[in-house]
Write a protein that holds these residues in place. Structure first.
Motif, short mmCIF file in Angstrom:
data_model
loop_
_atom_site.label_atom_id
_atom_site.label_comp_id
_atom_site.label_asym_id
_atom_site.label_seq_id
_atom_site.Cartn_x
_atom_site.Cartn_y
_atom_site.Cartn_z
N PHE A 74 33.83 20.75 41.23
CA PHE A 74 35.26 21.12 41.32
C PHE A 74 35.41 22.58 40.90
O PHE A 74 34.83 23.01 39.90
CB PHE A 74 36.10 20.25 40.39
N ALA A 75 36.19 23.30 41.67
CA ALA A 75 36.45 24.70 41.32
C ALA A 75 37.72 24.77 40.50
O ALA A 75 38.73 24.13 40.83
CB ALA A 75 36.59 25.52 42.59
N ALA A 76 37.69 25.55 39.45
CA ALA A 76 38.88 25.76 38.63
C ALA A 76 39.94 26.47 39.48
O ALA A 76 39.62 27.32 40.29
CB ALA A 76 38.54 26.59 37.42
N GLN A 77 41.18 26.09 39.26
CA GLN A 77 42.25 26.67 40.07
C GLN A 77 42.90 27.83 39.35
O GLN A 77 42.88 27.90 38.14
CB GLN A 77 43.31 25.61 40.39
N GLY A 86 42.26 17.75 42.33
CA GLY A 86 42.25 17.11 43.64
C GLY A 86 41.10 16.15 43.85
O GLY A 86 40.44 15.75 42.90
N ASP A 87 40.89 15.78 45.12
CA ASP A 87 39.86 14.78 45.40
C ASP A 87 38.83 15.29 46.39
O ASP A 87 39.08 16.21 47.16
CB ASP A 87 40.47 13.46 45.85
N GLN A 88 37.69 14.68 46.32
CA GLN A 88 36.56 15.02 47.18
C GLN A 88 35.85 13.73 47.53
O GLN A 88 35.99 12.74 46.83
CB GLN A 88 35.55 15.90 46.43
N SER A 89 35.06 13.79 48.61
CA SER A 89 34.25 12.62 48.90
C SER A 89 32.92 13.06 49.50
O SER A 89 32.79 14.19 49.99
CB SER A 89 34.98 11.67 49.83
N LEU A 90 31.97 12.19 49.43
CA LEU A 90 30.67 12.44 50.05
C LEU A 90 30.06 11.10 50.45
O LEU A 90 30.49 10.04 50.00
CB LEU A 90 29.75 13.23 49.11
N LYS A 91 29.06 11.19 51.31
CA LYS A 91 28.38 9.97 51.78
C LYS A 91 27.15 9.73 50.90
O LYS A 91 26.45 10.69 50.56
CB LYS A 91 27.92 10.16 53.22
N ILE A 92 26.94 8.49 50.59
CA ILE A 92 25.70 8.15 49.90
C ILE A 92 25.04 6.96 50.59
O ILE A 92 25.71 6.14 51.21
CB ILE A 92 25.90 7.80 48.40
#
Ligand SMILES: [Cu+2]
Length: 187
Positions: free
Chosen positions: A184-187, A164-170
């Motif tokens: 990322f966590a393994a599913q 999947g996807d994730q986002s963060l601010k920089i």
């Protein structure tokens, strides 16, 4: 999968989950927001997607809108390149064994467009088309680096085909390097 004698007997090499010491490769990382309405010219260098050992190499690839995608067939078998776009034109094209390169461009941004081969159902690549040059694919050590991002505040996104996807601010300040970590966590 061994239907094609020209392919290696085990082309299912671990492209999908490439993890070394807990570090995840083949994650597509890109600036999702914050660049504003600036237009970036496409790189004049082609992005290259090879078909080698009945696999796509690389497995995950990014290029810019309008940039040439050069498709190679290094194999002694015929492939049929078939992107499955959401935003771009659909096509599929056969390529003879060690045939001439195909060149294509994509006119619209799109993230993680699957590319398959109509001859070999296990073959898969993911191509992302960006309106800017600030993207990269994580390496075998899970690391990534995006250079020359102008000072400003951005949303950085990371996407993996299975996780999947994730986002963060920089925040980028002049003459400094910002760090970003995704987990990322393994599913
Ligand atoms: Cu193929």
């Amino acid at each position: 999968m061994s239907q094609d004698p020209s392919c290696p007997t085990d082309p299912h090499a671990p492209d999908v989950m490439v993890v070394n010491n807990g570090k995840l490769a083949n994650v597509f990382v890109y600036v999702k927001e914050g660049l504003g309405p600036v237009a970036f010219p496409a790189s004049s260098q082609p992005a290259v997607l090879d078909q080698k050992g009945c696999r796509y190499a690389p497995h995950v690839l990014g290029l810019m809108v309008g940039q040439t995608l050069k498709l190679l067939n290094s194999d002694l078998t015929e492939h049929n390149v078939h992107p499955m776009p959401k935003n771009n034109a659909d096509w599929n094209e056969s390529q003879m064994p060690r045939g001439a390169p195909l060149t294509k461009t994509f006119q619209h941004p799109e993230i993680m467009m699957p590319v398959q081969c109509n001859q070999h159902p296990w073959m898969k690549a993911y191509v992302s088309v960006l309106p800017h040059p600030y993207f990269v694919v994580t390496g075998q050590d899970g690391s990534f680096q995006i250079n020359d991002l102008p000072p400003g505040e951005y949303t950085l996104a990371a996407i993996h085909e299975k996780l999947g996807d994730q986002s963060l601010k920089i925040k980028i300040v002049p003459k400094e390097t910002a760090k970003a970590n995704f987990s990322f966590a393994a599913q």
